[in-house]
Motif scaffolding. Structure first.
Motif, PDB file in Angstrom:
ATOM      1  N   ILE A  46       0.844  -1.208   0.000  1.00  0.00           N
ATOM      2  CA  ILE A  46       0.000   0.000   0.000  1.00  0.00           C
ATOM      3  C   ILE A  46       0.873   1.250   0.000  1.00  0.00           C
ATOM      4  O   ILE A  46       0.622   2.189  -0.744  1.00  0.00           O
ATOM      5  CB  ILE A  46      -0.936  -0.005   1.217  1.00  0.00           C
ATOM      6  CG1 ILE A  46      -1.960  -1.116   1.089  1.00  0.00           C
ATOM      7  CG2 ILE A  46      -1.665   1.312   1.338  1.00  0.00           C
ATOM      8  CD1 ILE A  46      -2.893  -1.163   2.253  1.00  0.00           C
ATOM      9  N   ASN A  47       1.943   1.231   0.809  1.00  0.00           N
ATOM     10  CA  ASN A  47       2.846   2.387   0.847  1.00  0.00           C
ATOM     11  C   ASN A  47       3.477   2.632  -0.518  1.00  0.00           C
ATOM     12  O   ASN A  47       3.515   3.757  -1.008  1.00  0.00           O
ATOM     13  CB  ASN A  47       3.965   2.157   1.859  1.00  0.00           C
ATOM     14  CG  ASN A  47       3.508   2.351   3.266  1.00  0.00           C
ATOM     15  OD1 ASN A  47       2.323   2.453   3.500  1.00  0.00           O
ATOM     16  ND2 ASN A  47       4.425   2.397   4.179  1.00  0.00           N
ATOM     17  N   LEU A  48       3.984   1.555  -1.130  1.00  0.00           N
ATOM     18  CA  LEU A  48       4.663   1.709  -2.422  1.00  0.00           C
ATOM     19  C   LEU A  48       3.715   2.286  -3.464  1.00  0.00           C
ATOM     20  O   LEU A  48       4.082   3.183  -4.234  1.00  0.00           O
ATOM     21  CB  LEU A  48       5.186   0.352  -2.884  1.00  0.00           C
ATOM     22  CG  LEU A  48       6.316  -0.227  -2.056  1.00  0.00           C
ATOM     23  CD1 LEU A  48       6.601  -1.638  -2.488  1.00  0.00           C
ATOM     24  CD2 LEU A  48       7.552   0.601  -2.230  1.00  0.00           C
ATOM     25  N   ILE A  49       2.467   1.808  -3.467  1.00  0.00           N
ATOM     26  CA  ILE A  49       1.533   2.267  -4.495  1.00  0.00           C
ATOM     27  C   ILE A  49       1.073   3.687  -4.206  1.00  0.00           C
ATOM     28  O   ILE A  49       0.881   4.485  -5.130  1.00  0.00           O
ATOM     29  CB  ILE A  49       0.381   1.263  -4.597  1.00  0.00           C
ATOM     30  CG1 ILE A  49       0.911   0.046  -5.317  1.00  0.00           C
ATOM     31  CG2 ILE A  49      -0.799   1.827  -5.334  1.00  0.00           C
ATOM     32  CD1 ILE A  49      -0.019  -1.072  -5.382  1.00  0.00           C
ATOM     33  N   ALA A  50       0.944   4.045  -2.927  1.00  0.00           N
ATOM     34  CA  ALA A  50       0.550   5.418  -2.603  1.00  0.00           C
ATOM     35  C   ALA A  50       1.608   6.404  -3.066  1.00  0.00           C
ATOM     36  O   ALA A  50       1.276   7.473  -3.597  1.00  0.00           O
ATOM     37  CB  ALA A  50       0.325   5.550  -1.104  1.00  0.00           C
ATOM     38  N   PHE A  51       2.885   6.059  -2.913  1.00  0.00           N
ATOM     39  CA  PHE A  51       3.914   6.989  -3.398  1.00  0.00           C
ATOM     40  C   PHE A  51       4.033   6.948  -4.909  1.00  0.00           C
ATOM     41  O   PHE A  51       4.430   7.930  -5.523  1.00  0.00           O
ATOM     42  CB  PHE A  51       5.265   6.661  -2.764  1.00  0.00           C
ATOM     43  CG  PHE A  51       5.403   7.223  -1.400  1.00  0.00           C
ATOM     44  CD1 PHE A  51       5.466   8.588  -1.221  1.00  0.00           C
ATOM     45  CD2 PHE A  51       5.446   6.410  -0.298  1.00  0.00           C
ATOM     46  CE1 PHE A  51       5.578   9.124   0.041  1.00  0.00           C
ATOM     47  CE2 PHE A  51       5.557   6.933   0.961  1.00  0.00           C
ATOM     48  CZ  PHE A  51       5.620   8.296   1.133  1.00  0.00           C
ATOM     49  N   SER A  52       3.666   5.834  -5.510  1.00  0.00           N
ATOM     50  CA  SER A  52       3.762   5.717  -6.957  1.00  0.00           C
ATOM     51  C   SER A  52       2.729   6.578  -7.679  1.00  0.00           C
ATOM     52  O   SER A  52       2.849   6.802  -8.880  1.00  0.00           O
ATOM     53  CB  SER A  52       3.587   4.250  -7.356  1.00  0.00           C
ATOM     54  OG  SER A  52       3.408   4.126  -8.723  1.00  0.00           O
ATOM     55  N   ARG A  53       1.702   7.052  -6.960  1.00  0.00           N
ATOM     56  CA  ARG A  53       0.719   7.945  -7.589  1.00  0.00           C
ATOM     57  C   ARG A  53       1.363   9.216  -8.103  1.00  0.00           C
ATOM     58  O   ARG A  53       0.923   9.803  -9.092  1.00  0.00           O
ATOM     59  CB  ARG A  53      -0.334   8.363  -6.557  1.00  0.00           C
ATOM     60  CG  ARG A  53      -1.441   7.423  -6.386  1.00  0.00           C
ATOM     61  CD  ARG A  53      -2.541   8.088  -5.625  1.00  0.00           C
ATOM     62  NE  ARG A  53      -2.046   8.885  -4.513  1.00  0.00           N
ATOM     63  CZ  ARG A  53      -2.791   9.738  -3.835  1.00  0.00           C
ATOM     64  NH1 ARG A  53      -4.034   9.901  -4.164  1.00  0.00           N
ATOM     65  NH2 ARG A  53      -2.301  10.422  -2.831  1.00  0.00           N
ATOM     66  N   HIS A  54       2.416   9.660  -7.405  1.00  0.00           N
ATOM     67  CA  HIS A  54       3.034  10.929  -7.776  1.00  0.00           C
ATOM     68  C   HIS A  54       4.136  10.760  -8.809  1.00  0.00           C
ATOM     69  O   HIS A  54       4.929  11.660  -9.010  1.00  0.00           O
ATOM     70  CB  HIS A  54       3.583  11.620  -6.525  1.00  0.00           C
ATOM     71  CG  HIS A  54       2.510  11.920  -5.541  1.00  0.00           C
ATOM     72  ND1 HIS A  54       1.793  13.084  -5.545  1.00  0.00           N
ATOM     73  CD2 HIS A  54       1.985  11.173  -4.542  1.00  0.00           C
ATOM     74  CE1 HIS A  54       0.893  13.052  -4.591  1.00  0.00           C
ATOM     75  NE2 HIS A  54       0.994  11.906  -3.971  1.00  0.00           N
ATOM     76  N   ASP A  55       4.207   9.602  -9.420  1.00  0.00           N
ATOM     77  CA  ASP A  55       5.232   9.331 -10.426  1.00  0.00           C
ATOM     78  C   ASP A  55       4.581   8.620 -11.605  1.00  0.00           C
ATOM     79  O   ASP A  55       4.803   7.444 -11.843  1.00  0.00           O
ATOM     80  CB  ASP A  55       6.334   8.457  -9.808  1.00  0.00           C
ATOM     81  CG  ASP A  55       7.448   8.194 -10.789  1.00  0.00           C
ATOM     82  OD1 ASP A  55       7.551   8.954 -11.767  1.00  0.00           O
ATOM     83  OD2 ASP A  55       8.194   7.229 -10.589  1.00  0.00           O
TER      84      ASP A  55
END
Lengths: 103, 175
Positions: A46-55
């Motif tokens: 979940i953390n990885l995908i949440a930060f991946s939103r901004h990339d």
């Protein structure tokens, strides 16, 4: 599109990770421990995908989450094979009762 | 609408995870893990990761959870005295509740403090209108080709290792 702040995703991920850790500590069953570990791996994703939103151009977080899923699948198969061997040898799945190396 | 969906699915995931923690019956815990995985897949969709959500449902729900339930059933002692009218139960005992609660709650407070004080400053637009499928395919075949191949080798090794470990080498030793 409404933006949910990234901290809320991180809080959900942290809560799931801590619940998974508590499951892995308290359960007296090897497969119960495995359930907790799967939950912890999912919380990290979940953390990885949440930060991946901004990339959105090179979604590195989603690719990393994909590899985490692959490793989780490999881990659960090997762990279940080991649990079946332990059960065949000791006739128990309580990790506290498996306390000797060789009979 | 989206905000309600986000908080609804996060609440679903967390409540079913707590059900795993407090449930005595391991079969119910495995099915609660199913609900948790579905809630997490919905969170992936809300974060714009459509391919990962479908992969999550296919791999975790279709593969890992079925494997775990097989494992629960294969490692159960048959109770001769049990009547067939009683529901099936795999009772799991819990120990070290104090340490489990302490470590879990302490880590959660610590992580919440870090997240609250981190003050993330995000750059880049959150454009989630298009599918991530093409990007993932191109990235896997260009800049992430080596990890992709290593993952393939890892899966092959896990398959061979699991088949070797689960092999019943000496059937006579099983009384």
């Amino acid at each position: 599109m409404i933006n949910i702040p990234v901290e809320h995703y991180l809080i959900v991920g942290a809560a799931l990770f801590c619940i998974g850790l508590a499951i892995a500590i308290t359960k007296q069953h090897l497969i119960g421990i495995l359930l907790g570990i799967e939950l912890m791996l999912n919380a990290v994703n979940i953390n990885l995908i949440a930060f991946s939103r901004h990339d959105p151009e090179k979604i590195g977080g989603q690719l990393f989450a994909l590899f985490v899923i692959v490793v989780a699948a490999a881990e659960v198969t090997v762990a279940l094979a080991i649990i079946l061997r332990v059960y065949g040898h000791f006739r128990t799945v309580d990790p506290d009762k498996v306390n000797e190396l060789k009979k | 609408m989206e905000i309600a969906a986000f908080y609804g699915f996060s609440g679903l995931a967390i409540i079913s995870a707590l059900f795993i923690l407090f449930s005595r019956n391991l079969i119910y815990a495995a099915f609660a893990l199913f609900v948790t995985f579905l809630g997490v897949a919905a969170l992936y969709v809300l974060a714009g990761a459509d391919f990962l959500a479908v992969t999550q449902i296919m791999v975790y729900v279709g593969g890992i959870l079925v494997l775990l339930i097989f494992g629960i059933m294969l490692t159960q002692k048959t109770d001769r005295e049990a009547v067939s009218s009683t529901p099936n139960q795999v009772i799991v005992f819990v120990k070290r509740q104090f340490w489990g609660f302490l470590v879990g709650a302490g880590l959660f407070v610590f992580l919440s403090y870090i997240i609250a004080t981190a003050n993330f400053r995000m750059t880049g637009a959150t454009n989630m209108s298009r599918s991530t499928l093409k990007t993932i395919g191109v990235e896997l075949m260009t800049s992430h080709l080596l990890p992709f191949e290593i993952a393939a080798i890892l899966l092959l090794m896990a398959l061979v290792g699991a088949a070797y470990l689960a092999l019943n080498r000496n059937p006579a030793s099983h009384d």
